[in-house]
Design a protein around this motif. Structure first.
Motif, PDB file in Angstrom:
ATOM      1  N   UNK A   1     -12.853   3.722   7.762  1.00 60.23           N
ATOM      2  CA  UNK A   1     -12.159   2.447   7.658  1.00 60.23           C
ATOM      3  C   UNK A   1     -11.372   2.491   6.369  1.00 60.23           C
ATOM      4  N   UNK A   2     -10.067   2.416   6.477  1.00 57.72           N
ATOM      5  CA  UNK A   2      -9.194   2.631   5.334  1.00 57.72           C
ATOM      6  C   UNK A   2      -8.797   1.298   4.757  1.00 57.72           C
TER       7      UNK A   2
ATOM      8  N   UNK B   1       1.546  -4.472  11.469  1.00 52.71           N
ATOM      9  CA  UNK B   1       1.462  -3.107  10.942  1.00 52.71           C
ATOM     10  C   UNK B   1       1.650  -2.086  12.059  1.00 52.71           C
ATOM     11  N   UNK B   2       0.977  -2.305  13.191  1.00 50.69           N
ATOM     12  CA  UNK B   2       1.173  -1.355  14.279  1.00 50.69           C
ATOM     13  C   UNK B   2       2.582  -1.473  14.848  1.00 50.69           C
ATOM     14  N   UNK B   3       3.122  -2.693  14.816  1.00 47.89           N
ATOM     15  CA  UNK B   3       4.516  -2.864  15.213  1.00 47.89           C
ATOM     16  C   UNK B   3       5.459  -2.091  14.299  1.00 47.89           C
TER      17      UNK B   3
ATOM     18  N   UNK C   1      -0.676  10.852  16.246  1.00 48.16           N
ATOM     19  CA  UNK C   1       0.104   9.916  15.432  1.00 48.16           C
ATOM     20  C   UNK C   1      -0.364   8.481  15.645  1.00 48.16           C
ATOM     21  N   UNK C   2      -0.576   8.101  16.902  1.00 43.32           N
ATOM     22  CA  UNK C   2      -1.003   6.732  17.188  1.00 43.32           C
ATOM     23  C   UNK C   2      -2.382   6.448  16.597  1.00 43.32           C
ATOM     24  N   UNK C   3      -3.278   7.424  16.682  1.00 44.55           N
ATOM     25  CA  UNK C   3      -4.623   7.221  16.137  1.00 44.55           C
ATOM     26  C   UNK C   3      -4.580   7.054  14.623  1.00 44.55           C
ATOM     27  N   UNK C   4      -3.764   7.850  13.949  1.00 43.22           N
ATOM     28  CA  UNK C   4      -3.608   7.696  12.493  1.00 43.22           C
ATOM     29  C   UNK C   4      -3.069   6.311  12.157  1.00 43.22           C
ATOM     30  N   UNK C   5      -2.075   5.867  12.919  1.00 43.64           N
ATOM     31  CA  UNK C   5      -1.497   4.557  12.661  1.00 43.64           C
ATOM     32  C   UNK C   5      -2.483   3.430  12.866  1.00 43.64           C
ATOM     33  N   UNK C   6      -3.324   3.541  13.889  1.00 43.46           N
ATOM     34  CA  UNK C   6      -4.274   2.466  14.180  1.00 43.46           C
ATOM     35  C   UNK C   6      -5.284   2.280  13.062  1.00 43.46           C
ATOM     36  N   UNK C   7      -5.669   3.372  12.402  1.00 44.16           N
ATOM     37  CA  UNK C   7      -6.715   3.268  11.386  1.00 44.16           C
ATOM     38  C   UNK C   7      -6.240   2.569  10.123  1.00 44.16           C
ATOM     39  N   UNK C   8      -4.961   2.451   9.899  1.00 41.08           N
ATOM     40  CA  UNK C   8      -4.492   1.779   8.685  1.00 41.08           C
ATOM     41  C   UNK C   8      -4.025   0.360   8.971  1.00 41.08           C
ATOM     42  N   UNK C   9      -4.408  -0.170  10.152  1.00 41.89           N
ATOM     43  CA  UNK C   9      -4.048  -1.552  10.498  1.00 41.89           C
ATOM     44  C   UNK C   9      -5.185  -2.491  10.101  1.00 41.89           C
ATOM     45  N   UNK C  10      -4.979  -3.411   9.162  1.00 41.61           N
ATOM     46  CA  UNK C  10      -6.036  -4.352   8.779  1.00 41.61           C
ATOM     47  C   UNK C  10      -6.185  -5.459   9.811  1.00 41.61           C
ATOM     48  N   UNK C  11      -7.388  -6.000   9.904  1.00 42.20           N
ATOM     49  CA  UNK C  11      -7.635  -7.093  10.834  1.00 42.20           C
ATOM     50  C   UNK C  11      -6.820  -8.313  10.444  1.00 42.20           C
ATOM     51  N   UNK C  12      -6.188  -8.901  11.427  1.00 49.02           N
ATOM     52  CA  UNK C  12      -5.349 -10.059  11.180  1.00 49.02           C
ATOM     53  C   UNK C  12      -3.881  -9.722  11.071  1.00 49.02           C
ATOM     54  N   UNK C  13      -3.564  -8.423  10.956  1.00 47.30           N
ATOM     55  CA  UNK C  13      -2.159  -8.014  10.857  1.00 47.30           C
ATOM     56  C   UNK C  13      -1.870  -6.837  11.777  1.00 47.30           C
TER      57      UNK C  13
ATOM     58  N   UNK D   1       0.821  -1.207   0.000  1.00 43.53           N
ATOM     59  CA  UNK D   1       0.000   0.000   0.000  1.00 43.53           C
ATOM     60  C   UNK D   1       0.861   1.266   0.000  1.00 43.53           C
ATOM     61  N   UNK D   2       0.756   2.097  -1.055  1.00 50.23           N
ATOM     62  CA  UNK D   2       1.518   3.353  -1.059  1.00 50.23           C
ATOM     63  C   UNK D   2       1.097   4.288   0.070  1.00 50.23           C
ATOM     64  N   UNK D   3      -0.199   4.262   0.397  1.00 51.36           N
ATOM     65  CA  UNK D   3      -0.683   5.154   1.448  1.00 51.36           C
ATOM     66  C   UNK D   3      -0.059   4.870   2.789  1.00 51.36           C
ATOM     67  N   UNK D   4       0.140   3.589   3.097  1.00 50.09           N
ATOM     68  CA  UNK D   4       0.793   3.234   4.351  1.00 50.09           C
ATOM     69  C   UNK D   4       2.165   3.880   4.441  1.00 50.09           C
ATOM     70  N   UNK D   5       2.924   3.803   3.366  1.00 54.11           N
ATOM     71  CA  UNK D   5       4.295   4.312   3.379  1.00 54.11           C
ATOM     72  C   UNK D   5       4.348   5.832   3.366  1.00 54.11           C
ATOM     73  N   UNK D   6       3.354   6.490   2.758  1.00 51.16           N
ATOM     74  CA  UNK D   6       3.356   7.956   2.773  1.00 51.16           C
ATOM     75  C   UNK D   6       3.033   8.484   4.167  1.00 51.16           C
ATOM     76  N   UNK D   7       2.048   7.869   4.842  1.00 50.18           N
ATOM     77  CA  UNK D   7       1.741   8.271   6.218  1.00 50.18           C
ATOM     78  C   UNK D   7       2.923   7.972   7.121  1.00 50.18           C
ATOM     79  N   UNK D   8       3.538   6.814   6.910  1.00 50.26           N
ATOM     80  CA  UNK D   8       4.695   6.435   7.724  1.00 50.26           C
ATOM     81  C   UNK D   8       5.846   7.417   7.530  1.00 50.26           C
TER      82      UNK D   8
END
Length: 457
Positions: free
Chosen positions: A450-451, A374-376, A358-370, A248-255
């Protein structure tokens, strides 16, 4: 493609997960609160004590302490790997419980080892602190994975996160900050580390509050036909989720935005040295200032908790950005005892509010099961870049201060130079904002979004 989608499972053909019961939420709340309280007591016993161990026993400069922290941060760099391990590979049949127990035992082992030392060789101290850091890191990888799992399914992540901080903050304000100063002033290093090691063992009973389905029965019986089918399917599904989100490009841009904010010069160690060497604050007074910082953190926590379900994604982006910049402005007023308390309240507020965003933004891009992976990954970015930012700030403090013998700079000159440089560096993060995914500019409350990993752009 629109990045804000209807609530759906991020993994194809995954089973529907039932909503947690009220009892489950209460159990998770108790687990989070208990873990955070024990961590706060351990921090009070060892936090300031370790800084003066570095300063008075190991005779390290601010920059040398930053170098040491980079080494001790090695377990933190592996948070995503720890999360992936707990997500994909059950230990003794469990994805969470066994790892939680292991983390408590490892963390205790490091402190108990330190308590046996009468001299403190640099290499031995580093190795034992590394053991404790590994246990602490794994502990919070598991706790955060649980909070993200339950929080995303119920919209309560902000509240669970707040709970992990609220009770410890009250304890710091009422007693722990003063207690930390007392420990630093009067306790031996051996007593402090022995106490910390025994406190780590208090984590063990709380594993019973951690709901975690057993995925196999191990050596008690041969795996059933259902086990033989379910376990590989579960592992394959989780692996598919990981592959999907990592593309996901979006994950890496937010990161990237988070990483840049974290790389701004941090001056936590420098502040303690500045307070002791320039402002001549006693160890007890430095410890007592922690209660003022906790007041600021508590205020930010209350405000964020009340507003979290209404705050938009855009508000979280700007909260992280402006909060990070305001830290340096507040520290510029730190000049004497009368101003110190108020300054520490403001800095505690801004630091924590930026982190909550920052933590709230990170939590929203974590898919169920991972969630663990992802949060790690996000926590790895925060933790590892924090250490580099501490190194950055410590270098500036020493280079523009006492270590620069050629220019005869004062310690105060190093302090204010680091602050001005940090403020300018932080303000440049504005350049990242136009390139963030479209959902980060949404005016809708973040809790309602839900992203989907592949649609974040």
């Amino acid at each position: 493609m629109n990045s804000v989608t209807a609530l759906s499972d991020t993994a194809e053909n995954s089973p529907v997960t039932p909503a947690p019961s009220r009892r489950s939420l209460v159990q998770i709340g108790l687990l989070v609160a208990a873990t955070a309280v024990i961590a706060a007591i351990v921090s009070a016993v060892t936090g300031e004590k370790l800084i003066f161990l570095y300063k008075e026993e190991l005779h390290l400069s601010v920059n040398s302490v930053a170098n040491l922290n980079l080494i001790l941060g090695l377990p933190g760099y592996a948070q995503s790997l720890m999360g992936a391990g707990s997500d994909v590979f059950p230990l003794f049949g469990y994805h969470r419980r066994s790892y939680y127990l292991l983390s408590a035992l490892v963390g205790s082992l490091g402190y108990l080892g330190l308590s046996t030392l009468h001299r403190f060789p640099y290499g031995t101290v580093v190795c034992l602190l590394m053991v404790t850091a590994a246990g602490y890191t794994l502990l919070w990888v598991i706790i955060n994975a649980v909070m993200v799992t339950i929080g995303n399914r119920t919209g309560t992540f902000g509240r669970l996160q707040s709970l992990s901080m609220f009770v410890p903050l009250v304890l710091r304000i009422v007693a722990l900050s003063h207690f930390g100063g007392y420990v630093t002033e009067h306790w031996s290093y051996q007593s402090a580390f022995l106490t910390a090691g025994m406190l780590y063992l208090l984590y063990l009973p709380f594993v019973c509050f951690l709901e975690d389905r057993r995925v196999s029965h191990g050596s008690r019986r041969a795996p059933s036909a259902e086990d033989l089918i379910r376990i590989p399917e579960d592992r394959a599904r989780r692996s598919a989720v990981l592959k999907r989100v990592m593309r996901s490009p979006g994950l890496w841009s937010v990161l990237s935005f988070i990483v840049y904010l974290q790389l701004t010069p941090y001056i936590d160690t420098a502040r303690t040295y500045y307070q002791a060497d320039v402002l001549h604050f006693s160890k007890q007074f430095i410890g007592d200032l922690g209660s003022y910082g906790s007041v600021g953190v508590l205020i930010s926590l209350l405000i964020f908790n009340v507003m979290s379900r209404r705050l938009s994604a855009r508000a979280h982006i700007w909260g992280a950005y402006l909060g990070s910049a305001a830290i340096y402005v507040a520290y510029m007023a730190l000049r004497d005892k009368p101003t110190a308390g108020l300054v520490v309240i403001f800095t505690g507020f801004f630091i924590n509010y930026a982190y909550l965003c920052i933590y709230a933004l990170g939590a929203r891009i974590c898919p169920k099961g991972a969630e663990g992976t992802v949060y790690g990954l996000i926590l790895t970015a925060i933790g590892s870049t924090y250490l580099f930012s501490e190194k950055f700030g410590s270098f500036l403090y020493d280079y523009f201060g006492p270590s620069n013998l050629a220019h005869h700079y004062t310690i105060a000159h190093g302090w204010y130079s680091a602050l001005w440089f940090g403020l300018g560096f932080t303000l440049l993060a504005f350049a990242f904002i136009p390139f963030l995914p479209s959902w980060t500019r949404s005016g809708r409350p973040l809790a309602s979004l839900v992203i989907e990993p592949e649609n974040v752009n």
